[in-house]
Design a protein around this motif. Structure first.
Motif, PDB file in Angstrom:
ATOM      1  N   LEU A 114     -17.618 -49.040  -8.799  1.00 17.66           N
ATOM      2  CA  LEU A 114     -19.047 -48.813  -9.036  1.00 17.66           C
ATOM      3  C   LEU A 114     -19.829 -50.123  -9.014  1.00 17.66           C
ATOM      4  CD1 LEU A 114     -18.872 -46.094 -11.856  1.00 17.66           C
ATOM      5  CD2 LEU A 114     -19.349 -45.769  -9.410  1.00 17.66           C
ATOM      6  N   VAL A 115     -19.215 -51.190  -9.526  1.00 16.29           N
ATOM      7  CA  VAL A 115     -19.863 -52.506  -9.477  1.00 16.29           C
ATOM      8  C   VAL A 115     -20.072 -52.925  -8.033  1.00 16.29           C
ATOM      9  CG1 VAL A 115     -19.565 -54.964  -9.976  1.00 16.29           C
ATOM     10  CG2 VAL A 115     -19.023 -53.259 -11.724  1.00 16.29           C
ATOM     11  N   MET A 116     -19.065 -52.724  -7.187  1.00 13.73           N
ATOM     12  CA  MET A 116     -19.181 -53.096  -5.774  1.00 13.73           C
ATOM     13  C   MET A 116     -20.259 -52.276  -5.067  1.00 13.73           C
ATOM     14  SD  MET A 116     -17.089 -55.520  -5.692  1.00 13.73           S
ATOM     15  CE  MET A 116     -17.337 -55.887  -3.969  1.00 13.73           C
ATOM     16  N   CYS A 117     -20.416 -51.027  -5.517  1.00 13.74           N
ATOM     17  CA  CYS A 117     -21.420 -50.161  -4.889  1.00 13.74           C
ATOM     18  C   CYS A 117     -22.844 -50.677  -5.118  1.00 13.74           C
ATOM     19  CB  CYS A 117     -21.301 -48.734  -5.430  1.00 13.74           C
ATOM     20  SG  CYS A 117     -19.865 -47.841  -4.813  1.00 13.74           S
ATOM     21  N   LEU A 118     -23.045 -51.503  -6.137  1.00  9.86           N
ATOM     22  CA  LEU A 118     -24.365 -52.085  -6.383  1.00  9.86           C
ATOM     23  C   LEU A 118     -24.762 -53.044  -5.264  1.00  9.86           C
ATOM     24  CD1 LEU A 118     -24.073 -52.853 -10.214  1.00  9.86           C
ATOM     25  CD2 LEU A 118     -25.234 -50.920  -9.125  1.00  9.86           C
ATOM     26  N   PHE A 119     -23.772 -53.589  -4.576  1.00 10.94           N
ATOM     27  CA  PHE A 119     -24.039 -54.541  -3.502  1.00 10.94           C
ATOM     28  C   PHE A 119     -23.844 -53.891  -2.131  1.00 10.94           C
ATOM     29  CE2 PHE A 119     -22.327 -56.726  -7.216  1.00 10.94           C
ATOM     30  CZ  PHE A 119     -23.351 -57.627  -7.483  1.00 10.94           C
ATOM     31  N   GLN A 120     -22.691 -53.267  -1.953  1.00 10.57           N
ATOM     32  CA  GLN A 120     -22.391 -52.566  -0.706  1.00 10.57           C
ATOM     33  C   GLN A 120     -21.249 -51.601  -0.974  1.00 10.57           C
ATOM     34  OE1 GLN A 120     -21.435 -55.109   2.587  1.00 10.57           O
ATOM     35  NE2 GLN A 120     -20.801 -53.439   3.918  1.00 10.57           N
ATOM     36  N   VAL A 121     -21.368 -50.393  -0.422  1.00  9.45           N
ATOM     37  CA  VAL A 121     -20.352 -49.379  -0.690  1.00  9.45           C
ATOM     38  C   VAL A 121     -19.042 -49.758  -0.002  1.00  9.45           C
ATOM     39  CG1 VAL A 121     -19.719 -46.954  -0.469  1.00  9.45           C
ATOM     40  CG2 VAL A 121     -22.107 -47.595  -0.876  1.00  9.45           C
ATOM     41  N   PRO A 122     -17.954 -49.912  -0.779  1.00 10.98           N
ATOM     42  CA  PRO A 122     -16.648 -50.228  -0.171  1.00 10.98           C
ATOM     43  C   PRO A 122     -16.130 -49.051   0.651  1.00 10.98           C
ATOM     44  CG  PRO A 122     -16.673 -50.684  -2.539  1.00 10.98           C
ATOM     45  CD  PRO A 122     -17.894 -49.871  -2.231  1.00 10.98           C
ATOM     46  N   ASP A 123     -15.106 -49.302   1.435  1.00 11.83           N
ATOM     47  CA  ASP A 123     -14.476 -48.247   2.217  1.00 11.83           C
ATOM     48  C   ASP A 123     -13.808 -47.269   1.251  1.00 11.83           C
ATOM     49  OD1 ASP A 123     -12.747 -46.657   3.784  1.00 11.83           O
ATOM     50  OD2 ASP A 123     -12.632 -48.206   5.328  1.00 11.83           O
ATOM     51  N   LEU A 124     -14.361 -46.070   1.143  1.00 13.25           N
ATOM     52  CA  LEU A 124     -13.890 -45.094   0.163  1.00 13.25           C
ATOM     53  C   LEU A 124     -12.460 -44.643   0.453  1.00 13.25           C
ATOM     54  CD1 LEU A 124     -14.529 -43.372  -2.309  1.00 13.25           C
ATOM     55  CD2 LEU A 124     -15.477 -41.636  -0.767  1.00 13.25           C
ATOM     56  N   VAL A 125     -12.134 -44.496   1.740  1.00 13.19           N
ATOM     57  CA  VAL A 125     -10.797 -44.035   2.116  1.00 13.19           C
ATOM     58  C   VAL A 125      -9.734 -45.049   1.688  1.00 13.19           C
ATOM     59  CG1 VAL A 125      -9.268 -43.465   4.043  1.00 13.19           C
ATOM     60  CG2 VAL A 125     -11.633 -42.644   4.038  1.00 13.19           C
ATOM     61  N   VAL A 126     -10.016 -46.336   1.924  1.00 15.86           N
ATOM     62  CA  VAL A 126      -9.069 -47.387   1.545  1.00 15.86           C
ATOM     63  C   VAL A 126      -8.934 -47.454   0.029  1.00 15.86           C
ATOM     64  CG1 VAL A 126      -8.642 -49.873   1.575  1.00 15.86           C
ATOM     65  CG2 VAL A 126      -9.489 -48.736   3.626  1.00 15.86           C
ATOM     66  N   PHE A 127     -10.056 -47.336  -0.686  1.00 18.19           N
ATOM     67  CA  PHE A 127     -10.001 -47.368  -2.144  1.00 18.19           C
ATOM     68  C   PHE A 127      -9.173 -46.200  -2.683  1.00 18.19           C
ATOM     69  CE2 PHE A 127     -11.532 -45.914  -6.273  1.00 18.19           C
ATOM     70  CZ  PHE A 127     -11.420 -47.073  -7.022  1.00 18.19           C
ATOM     71  N   CYS A 128      -9.418 -44.998  -2.164  1.00 19.98           N
ATOM     72  CA  CYS A 128      -8.678 -43.818  -2.632  1.00 19.98           C
ATOM     73  C   CYS A 128      -7.190 -43.945  -2.316  1.00 19.98           C
ATOM     74  CB  CYS A 128      -9.250 -42.554  -1.992  1.00 19.98           C
ATOM     75  SG  CYS A 128     -10.897 -42.102  -2.601  1.00 19.98           S
ATOM     76  N   GLY A 129      -6.877 -44.505  -1.142  1.00 21.14           N
ATOM     77  CA  GLY A 129      -5.478 -44.711  -0.782  1.00 21.14           C
ATOM     78  C   GLY A 129      -4.792 -45.660  -1.738  1.00 21.14           C
ATOM     79  N   ASN A 130      -5.457 -46.765  -2.054  1.00 21.92           N
ATOM     80  CA  ASN A 130      -4.909 -47.730  -3.011  1.00 21.92           C
ATOM     81  C   ASN A 130      -4.757 -47.114  -4.398  1.00 21.92           C
ATOM     82  OD1 ASN A 130      -4.586 -50.721  -2.033  1.00 21.92           O
ATOM     83  ND2 ASN A 130      -6.390 -49.958  -0.970  1.00 21.92           N
ATOM     84  N   PHE A 131      -5.748 -46.366  -4.813  1.00 16.71           N
ATOM     85  CA  PHE A 131      -5.727 -45.745  -6.143  1.00 16.71           C
ATOM     86  C   PHE A 131      -4.577 -44.746  -6.240  1.00 16.71           C
ATOM     87  CE2 PHE A 131      -6.984 -42.949  -9.573  1.00 16.71           C
ATOM     88  CZ  PHE A 131      -7.570 -43.814 -10.492  1.00 16.71           C
ATOM     89  N   LEU A 132      -4.427 -43.913  -5.208  1.00 18.69           N
ATOM     90  CA  LEU A 132      -3.349 -42.928  -5.203  1.00 18.69           C
ATOM     91  C   LEU A 132      -1.985 -43.610  -5.186  1.00 18.69           C
ATOM     92  CD1 LEU A 132      -2.305 -40.023  -5.014  1.00 18.69           C
ATOM     93  CD2 LEU A 132      -2.593 -40.157  -2.516  1.00 18.69           C
ATOM     94  N   GLY A 133      -1.843 -44.656  -4.371  1.00 17.86           N
ATOM     95  CA  GLY A 133      -0.580 -45.376  -4.287  1.00 17.86           C
ATOM     96  C   GLY A 133      -0.198 -45.995  -5.624  1.00 17.86           C
ATOM     97  N   LEU A 134      -1.173 -46.602  -6.302  1.00 21.50           N
ATOM     98  CA  LEU A 134      -0.900 -47.228  -7.600  1.00 21.50           C
ATOM     99  C   LEU A 134      -0.560 -46.175  -8.645  1.00 21.50           C
ATOM    100  CD1 LEU A 134      -0.896 -50.145  -8.707  1.00 21.50           C
ATOM    101  CD2 LEU A 134      -3.182 -49.695  -9.616  1.00 21.50           C
ATOM    102  N   PHE A 135      -1.201 -45.008  -8.549  1.00 15.76           N
ATOM    103  CA  PHE A 135      -0.901 -43.921  -9.481  1.00 15.76           C
ATOM    104  C   PHE A 135       0.523 -43.411  -9.285  1.00 15.76           C
ATOM    105  CE2 PHE A 135      -0.591 -39.350 -10.292  1.00 15.76           C
ATOM    106  CZ  PHE A 135      -0.917 -39.300 -11.634  1.00 15.76           C
ATOM    107  N   LEU A 136       0.906 -43.194  -8.025  1.00 15.54           N
ATOM    108  CA  LEU A 136       2.253 -42.695  -7.735  1.00 15.54           C
ATOM    109  C   LEU A 136       3.315 -43.713  -8.141  1.00 15.54           C
ATOM    110  CD1 LEU A 136       1.632 -41.066  -4.232  1.00 15.54           C
ATOM    111  CD2 LEU A 136       2.043 -39.880  -6.395  1.00 15.54           C
ATOM    112  N   LEU A 137       3.013 -44.996  -7.923  1.00 16.46           N
ATOM    113  CA  LEU A 137       3.926 -46.052  -8.356  1.00 16.46           C
ATOM    114  C   LEU A 137       4.100 -46.004  -9.873  1.00 16.46           C
ATOM    115  CD1 LEU A 137       5.549 -48.704  -7.912  1.00 16.46           C
ATOM    116  CD2 LEU A 137       3.375 -49.927  -8.160  1.00 16.46           C
TER     117      LEU A 137
END
Length: 234
Positions: A114-137
């Motif tokens: 959300l902090v990054m979205c204040l400047f520019q929206v990050p790649d949502l797909v990459v963020f979700c992939g990283n989040f899911l991977g860290l959760f599964l780990l």
């Protein structure tokens, strides 16, 4: 299972363990977010997640080391064995409590997004992939820690054992250059956490990677149930 889950969550929130875990997780992730995203003026959070990949190997044992070892040390294990709840429910209740605390720590990355979205929206797909991977780990590590905790009444041994297995599965593919057997190399690559985590960092959802982490989680939870059943019989 619900009663076990609530008891474990209450234990995390009324003892220093849960708060120490969250404090360390927030501090380390905040440092990497500042150093790799804010200072570099980039919306790419892959560096934050790649660093957290190594850090959670060390932090998760803090959550799981007491799950069953404390029961044995406090002589309350027999109460679990005679409780009107099956061992699968007991194991799942404790596992889900540790996973909930882990997910609560992970939630800080949503604030970074959300902090990054204040400047520019990050790649949502990459963020979700990283989040899911860290959760599964984290789920796999929590399952491993749950099993190791059921083997001993010493919390330190449980933590060190969980850490050792986590690090082995993290670095196992780094030994492939000195292995001459192609079959052994393929097995080591197939067991590597890093190898299966890599596609998630790119925002790619590979079914084999998803199956790997789910299978590791299910395997160690099954081993925990079987070990408790053998202990009750003996």
């Amino acid at each position: 299972m619900t009663a076990i889950y609530k008891r474990e969550m209450r234990s995390y929130l009324t003892s220093p363990v849960g708060y120490v875990f969250l404090a360390v997780f927030f501090a380390i992730s905040g440092y990497y977010f500042f150093a790799t995203s804010l200072v570099s003026n980039t919306t790419d959070m892959s560096y934050v997640f790649s660093n957290l990949f190594s850090i959670v190997i060390f932090l998760v044992p803090m959550l799981t080391m007491r799950l069953f070892s404390e029961e044995r040390k406090q002589k309350t294990e027999q109460a679990l064995f005679t409780a009107p709840v099956g061992f699968p429910s007991i194991v799942m209740g404790k596992f889900l409590a540790s996973l909930s605390m882990y997910t609560l720590g992970m939630g800080i990355t949503l604030a970074y997004f959300l902090v990054m979205c204040l400047f520019q929206v990050p790649d949502l797909v990459v963020f979700c992939g990283n989040f899911l991977g860290l959760f599964l780990l984290g789920a796999a590590l929590c399952a491993i820690g749950t099993y190791i905790s059921s083997l001993t009444e010493n919390q330190v041994i449980a933590a060190v054992g969980s850490l050792a297995i986590g690090m082995l599965l993290l670095f196992i593919n780094s030994f492939t250059p000195v292995i001459s057997s192609t079959l052994v190399m393929e097995i080591m690559d197939g067991l590597s956490f890093y190898q299966h985590y890599l596609d998630f960092t790119r925002g790619l959802l590979n079914l084999s990677d998803l199956t790997f982490f789910v299978s590791i989680t299910a395997l160690f939870l099954f081993l925990t149930v079987r070990h408790l059943e053998r202990r009750r019989v003996s």
